[in-house]
Enzyme design. Structure first.
Site, PDB file in Angstrom:
ATOM      1  N   HIS A 418      30.138  32.617  36.733  1.00 51.55           N
ATOM      2  CA  HIS A 418      29.696  33.711  35.873  1.00 51.55           C
ATOM      3  C   HIS A 418      28.707  33.246  34.801  1.00 51.55           C
ATOM      4  CE1 HIS A 418      31.249  37.714  33.940  1.00 51.55           C
ATOM      5  NE2 HIS A 418      29.947  37.707  34.123  1.00 51.55           N
ATOM      6  N   GLU A 461      32.497  37.044  40.691  1.00 53.33           N
ATOM      7  CA  GLU A 461      31.378  36.947  39.749  1.00 53.33           C
ATOM      8  C   GLU A 461      30.561  35.665  39.926  1.00 53.33           C
ATOM      9  OE1 GLU A 461      32.645  39.722  36.041  1.00 53.33           O
ATOM     10  OE2 GLU A 461      33.679  37.810  36.131  1.00 53.33           O
ATOM     11  N   GLU A 537      38.268  45.539  40.034  1.00 56.02           N
ATOM     12  CA  GLU A 537      38.730  45.569  38.641  1.00 56.02           C
ATOM     13  C   GLU A 537      38.377  46.931  38.063  1.00 56.02           C
ATOM     14  OE1 GLU A 537      37.208  42.319  36.297  1.00 56.02           O
ATOM     15  OE2 GLU A 537      37.549  40.859  37.909  1.00 56.02           O
ATOM     16  N   TYR A 538      39.311  47.513  37.335  1.00 59.31           N
ATOM     17  CA  TYR A 538      39.024  48.760  36.622  1.00 59.31           C
ATOM     18  C   TYR A 538      40.080  48.932  35.535  1.00 59.31           C
ATOM     19  CZ  TYR A 538      42.754  51.617  38.892  1.00 59.31           C
ATOM     20  OH  TYR A 538      43.959  52.155  39.316  1.00 59.31           O
ATOM     21  N   ALA A 539      39.829  49.906  34.638  1.00 58.98           N
ATOM     22  CA  ALA A 539      40.770  50.224  33.561  1.00 58.98           C
ATOM     23  C   ALA A 539      41.109  48.967  32.756  1.00 58.98           C
ATOM     24  CB  ALA A 539      42.035  50.878  34.132  1.00 58.98           C
ATOM     25  N   ASN A 597      34.388  29.996  22.177  1.00 65.13           N
ATOM     26  CA  ASN A 597      35.568  30.814  22.470  1.00 65.13           C
ATOM     27  C   ASN A 597      35.187  32.281  22.383  1.00 65.13           C
ATOM     28  OD1 ASN A 597      36.626  32.164  19.818  1.00 65.13           O
ATOM     29  ND2 ASN A 597      36.082  30.070  19.211  1.00 65.13           N
ATOM     30  N   PHE A 601      39.471  38.247  23.674  1.00 69.76           N
ATOM     31  CA  PHE A 601      39.113  38.869  24.948  1.00 69.76           C
ATOM     32  C   PHE A 601      40.069  38.452  26.072  1.00 69.76           C
ATOM     33  CE2 PHE A 601      36.276  40.051  28.485  1.00 69.76           C
ATOM     34  CZ  PHE A 601      35.877  41.312  28.043  1.00 69.76           C
ATOM     35  N   ASN A 604      44.161  41.234  27.664  1.00 68.22           N
ATOM     36  CA  ASN A 604      43.830  42.433  28.447  1.00 68.22           C
ATOM     37  C   ASN A 604      45.008  42.944  29.254  1.00 68.22           C
ATOM     38  OD1 ASN A 604      40.987  40.493  29.431  1.00 68.22           O
ATOM     39  ND2 ASN A 604      41.119  41.772  27.615  1.00 68.22           N
ATOM     40  N   TRP A1002      33.560  46.838  26.619  1.00 68.70           N
ATOM     41  CA  TRP A1002      32.316  46.309  26.036  1.00 68.70           C
ATOM     42  C   TRP A1002      31.235  47.371  25.946  1.00 68.70           C
ATOM     43  CZ3 TRP A1002      35.004  44.422  30.149  1.00 68.70           C
ATOM     44  CH2 TRP A1002      34.570  44.807  31.420  1.00 68.70           C
TER      45      TRP A1002
END
Length: 1029
Positions: A418, A461, A537-539, A597, A601, A604, A1002
């Protein structure tokens, strides 16, 4: 055997294998499914512990160095005098060596692949062990490292054995040449960084060490070397076949026996010699054979009905003696994509999934069986049926548990780049193909026999490159029984059988350059697009989030090719740390002095680090429930529809309950006997009483499981719904006789008196500044308008992490002046009425000379000693939608309990209240605060009709929160454990509250329906205090 190691440590380090992407291992054995090498058929069949395995977990000697070149040569032969002990498995950062680093996208090292820093933290492990003398006499003794991060060298008795990298798959070596009678010494040198670290840029803590099990396995000289099991199904799933491709390490006259068992009973068996069919003009394989065992009417495996058989594969000597036995759980199921749908056993799946990192708050990335079982039970209890191994192959036990409890698994390769720019820099570079290839091929070779795995993933990613295309083709060739998915490459990627975007929205397009994310409804309708769509990935469940989750599920149920997705993610990745007083708290990025860092984040999760549920978990449970309900208010008929694809209800009961303002007035139950995908109706006309009292009438229904299951306790509630029952009766409120309050006023204050109560407005600010009862003040602060909230993670977006994002709600509110409003009273007047006192006030809220909000209130003090407040708020067109429109104050009273009639019992918000049930609730005051690790707005309860807190009784239609922590403290505090209870209790009464959002964290993700974007708002409240005896 030479007494001198070769090559020397200096020679090995000079090669810098850890900076060569073409060098992923030396002398590591080929990948294969897990072996146990039983020597007894019954033990293999019954999955007993194998006497051929010796566990090496426990305390090892450990020395830490800042780089591999600092390791002294003598360490290969004996432990250093200053060596400590360190538990294996563990992450050395959690034993105070080095620091864990949390970063999402950014690499924790300078980006210069394949080079890594010279200062490369190095852990040197060693331990003594002995082996059974019989192991030395015959056969092969292997050592298996299930997970080492990130690269390591291995020595045995001073002799170099090999090298390996890829932190999430086993590394297996043959120790036989180096073992000796009596004590043996292992030495393992682990490097924190290697070129493979560039392929391991996942959103997680970056930690090091031997973090999975270490064991020895003894295999006979002639042994099984690979076993591949498939279960093809025929004749509409009425016939099956157990197919086992069995490999032996060397051509021999041995035979192999395949047996299939169910519940300890033999279903069938077959024995044959080695040797394949002719492959080409050069002949056949002598070291392998394929056995086919027919099975009539096989019991099929699914997440709903995880029926498992047990297959034993026995290697027999030419004389028919057992040499060794391997055994695997087998599930008969068929995965396919047909007509644009992902199907299992012919039925289109609806993926109720979550992403899961391997994370433990005390042990870091070390997984134990209890934690894995706990995760699975919680998932099953909350209606999850699928898990994505994000973003690497998991501990091998995880898949066995998913097989047995029933979860669909996406097994994902340990590849993420990523932080590269562009993201596909390595995946489009053939130099990196060998390293990427081993991460995919070895995953498939290890895990292919698990029925729970229904999809392979090429990683996460990493953009899209030619390496992905090559790996996609390899997997499809080697395992045609499963689809392959990969998110990278945008809408038109061919390296995936499934459209699997991340954070695509239900109706909103995100037309990013090169990699657009269309709305999921639009995506499945694109020209020539016929694949199923399953969101990888969602929510994004970061803190107080998960708003709008129900909108996804409306779409999933409406459009068949929208087949669900995987929530991000399962658990908050916080680590336990102690403050200066020794008190433990949950730490996030930066708390260890780690750089770079990404702060909080890593938080989650649907659950806290200790697996306590977030309120969002209940929202997922309700949206994903397997029973759907409808209620016909005219005929009073309830209909229940089962979304189970394979399971007939055999342990379900339907309960109904009629409540008037939260008080039960009638109830009943029915046995629920439903075939898969069927429905049943239940008339309630004869069962519902005639009620003449005023109030709201609610019908509540639930499906419970009376008996305990493998994953739930008795009377587990697995689905529910409720409806407001229409009523034609109208009731006038009873007239109450009593003396009217009396008004007195002067230049400074307005005072209203009624019996033992007195209220006071101060003219300089126009607020209700005090409420006395029996001369005891009840307010610590005036009752004021409130338009802000302590920012949520979704309000902050990426601000304060990488840069200021002007689109983030918190930045828009700051720019507009919402956090520096100046309040000015423009009207305060009072009138004595025949039956009470009326006060009218008006306030302007200004910033930089501009009027942003106007609040006009009418207060009516009546003969019951209550005050009714009617509030009208006007909002300037230039103002972004505010977070809330309400009132707040600090009550003097601290009461242990609160009771309310409204949505509950857990925290809920306007766009996250599907799982909140209307009823009468009671909870301790501390339970009304949700302890998100990063503090912010929390604890709201919506659609409240009445609230009782100590002597306070509040009526209306409002949202409320009660907390010992004030808004300013919540805004300024960085960690939950730093919050300090304040005097009294903070009360917030909101007429309106903005949603929390959650499509991602984001970008502004609150749906338009849940923004306070109107120009005028009106709400009403009635406050009263009970008379004390």
């Amino acid at each position: 055997m030479s007494s001198l190691p070769y090559p020397s440590l200096k020679d090995l380090l000079a090669r810098r294998d850890w900076q060569n992407p073409a060098c992923t291992h030396y002398q590591r054995l080929a990948a294969h499914p897990p072996f146990s090498s039983w020597r007894n058929l019954n033990a293999a069949r019954d999955d007993k512990s194998s006497e051929s395995r010796q566990i090496l977990n426990g305390d090892w000697q450990f020395s830490y160095f800042d780089k591999p070149q600092a390791v002294p040569d003598g360490w290969l032969q004996q432990d250093l005098t200053d060596a400590d002990t360190l538990a294996v498995p563990s992450n050395w950062q959690l034993a105070a060596y080095d620091a864990p680093i949390y970063t999402n996208v950014r690499y924790p090292i300078p980006v210069n692949p394949p080079q890594v820093p010279e200062e490369n933290p190095t852990g040197c492990y060693s331990r003594q062990f002995t082996v059974d003398p019989a192991w030395l006499a015959e056969g092969q003794t292997r050592i298996i490292f299930d997970g080492v991060n990130s690269a390591f060298y291995l020595w045995c008795n001073g002799h170099w054995v090999g090298y390996s990298q890829d932190s999430r798959l086993p590394a297996e070596f043959d120790l036989s040449p180096w073992l000796q009678a009596g004590e043996n010494r292992l030495a393992v040198m682990v490097l924190r960084w290697c070129d493979g670290s560039y392929l391991e840029d996942q959103d997680m803590w970056r930690m090091s060490g031997i973090f999975r099990d270490v064991s020895l396995l003894h295999k006979p000289a002639t042994h099984l070397s690979d076993i591949r099991i498939t279960t093809p199904l025929y004749d509409s799933f009425r016939r099956g076949e157990l197919v086992a491709e069995v490999h032996i390490n060397q051509p021999a006259q041995h035979r192999v026996q395949l047996q299939l068992w169910r519940d300890g009973q033999l279903v069938g068996e077959k024995t044959q010699a080695f040797g394949s069919e002719i492959i080409d003009e050069r002949g056949a394989y002598e070291d392998r054979t394929t056995l086919c065992l027919p099975v009539e009417q096989p019991a099929l495996w699914s997440a709903e009905t995880p029926t498992l058989y047990r297959a034993t594969v026995t290697l027999l000597s030419p004389e028919g003696k057992i040499i060794e036995v391997e055994a695997y759980d087998v599930g008969f199921r068929q995965v396919e994509i047909s007509n644009g749908l992902l199907k299992l056993n012919g039925q289109p799946l609806l993926i109720r999934g979550t992403n899961r990192h391997e994370h433990h708050p005390q042990h870091g990335q070390v997984m134990d069986e209890a934690t894995m079982r706990h995760d699975i039970l919680l998932m099953k209890q909350h209606n999850f049926n699928a898990v994505r191994c994000s973003h690497y192959p998991n501990h091998p036990l995880w898949y066995r548990l998913c097989d047995r409890y029933g979860l669909y698994v996406v097994d994902e390769a340990n590849i993420e780049t990523h932080g590269m720019q562009p993201m596909n820099r390595l995946s489009d570079d053939p130099l990196w193909l060998p390293a990427m290839s081993e991460r995919v091929t070895r995953m498939v070779q290890r895990d292919r026999n698990h029925p729970c795995i229904i999809i392979w993933s090429l990683g996460n990613e990493s953009g899209h490159g030619c390496n992905h295309d090559a790996l996609y083709r390899w997997v499809k060739t080697q395992d045609p029984t499963r689809p392959v998915q990969y998110e990278g490459g945008g809408a038109n990627s061919a390296a995936t059988d499934i459209i699997c975007p991340m954070y695509a929205r239900v109706d909103q397009d995100q037309p990013f350059p090169a990699v657009p994310k269309w709305s999921i409804k639009k995506w499945i309708g694109l020209p020539d697009e016929h694949r199923p769509l399953i969101l990888c990935e969602y929510a994004h469940a970061m803190g107080n989030s998960f708003g709008g989750f129900d909108r996804y599920w409306q779409a999933f149920r409406q459009y068949p090719r929208l087949q669900g997705g995987f929530v991000w993610d399962w658990v908050d990745q916080a680590l336990t740390r102690s403050d200066e007083n020794g008190n433990p708290y949950w730490a996030y990025g930066g708390d260890f002095g780690d750089t770079p860092n990404d702060r909080q984040f890593c938080l989650n999760g649907l659950v806290f680090p200790d697996r306590t549920p977030h309120p969002a978990l209940f929202e997922a449970q309700r949206a994903q429930q397997f029973f759907q309900f409808t209620f016909d208010a005219e005929t009073l008929t309830l209909t229940v529809n089962s979304e189970y694809l394979f399971r007939q209800t055999d342990n379900e009961r339907l309960n109904w309950r009629l409540e008037l303002d939260g008080t039960e007035r009638a109830s009943g139950s029915f046995d629920l006997n439903l075939l898969p995908q069927s429905s049943a109706s239940f008339p309630l006309l004869e069962r519902l009483p005639m009620l003449h009292q005023p109030g709201e009438l609610w019908l509540n229904v639930e499906v419970v499981q009376p008996l305990a299951t493998d994953w739930s306790e008795a009377n587990h509630r697995c689905a529910w719904d409720q409806w407001l029952v229409p009523r034609t009766l109208h009731f006038a409120p009873p007239a109450v006789a009593g003396s009217a309050p009396q008004l007195s006023q002067n230049d400074q204050t307005i005072d209203i008196t009624h019996g033992h109560q007195r209220w006071q407005f101060t003219r300089h600010d126009g607020c209700l500044s005090q409420w006395w009862q029996h001369d005891h003040s009840q307010l610590l602060t005036p009752l004021r308008d409130n338009f802000i909230r302590a920012p949520l993670d979704n309000d902050i977006g990426i601000s304060e992490v990488e840069r200021i994002d002007p689109n983030a709600w918190v930045e828009r509110w700051k720019l507009a002046g919402m956090y520096r409003l100046e309040e000015r009273c423009t009207l305060l007047q009072a009138d004595q009425l025949s039956d009470g006192v009326r006060v009218v006030s008006e306030h302007l809220f200004e910033a930089d000379g501009q009027t942003l909000l106007r609040s006009r209130k009418q207060w009516l003090f009546d003969s019951e000693g209550a005050v009714s407040i009617s509030v009208d708020v006007d909002i300037a067109a230039s103002l972004p939608p505010p977070a809330r429109i309400g009132l707040s104050c600090q009550l003097k009273e601290i009461h242990p309990q609160a009771q309310w009639l409204g949505l509950g019992p857990h925290e809920n918000y306007p766009d996250r209240r599907l799982a909140a049930q209307f009823g009468r609730w009671q909870q301790p005051l501390e339970a009304l605060h949700t302890p998100y690790i990063f503090p912010g707005e929390n604890g709201l309860r919506c659609e409240t009709r009445s609230l009782l807190y100590g002597g306070w009784h509040i009526d209306g239609r409002f949202h409320f929160s009660l907390s010992r922590y004030g808004l300013r403290q919540l805004m300024e505090c960085s960690h939950q454990h730093l919050l300090q209870p304040e005097a009294g209790t903070w009360l917030s009464l909101d007429g309106f509250h903005m949603g929390v959002g959650g499509d991602d964290s984001w970008s502004p993700s609150v749906n338009q329906d849940y923004l306070l974007s109107g120009s005028h708002y009106h709400y009403q409240l009635r406050l009263k205090r009970a008379e004390r005896s």
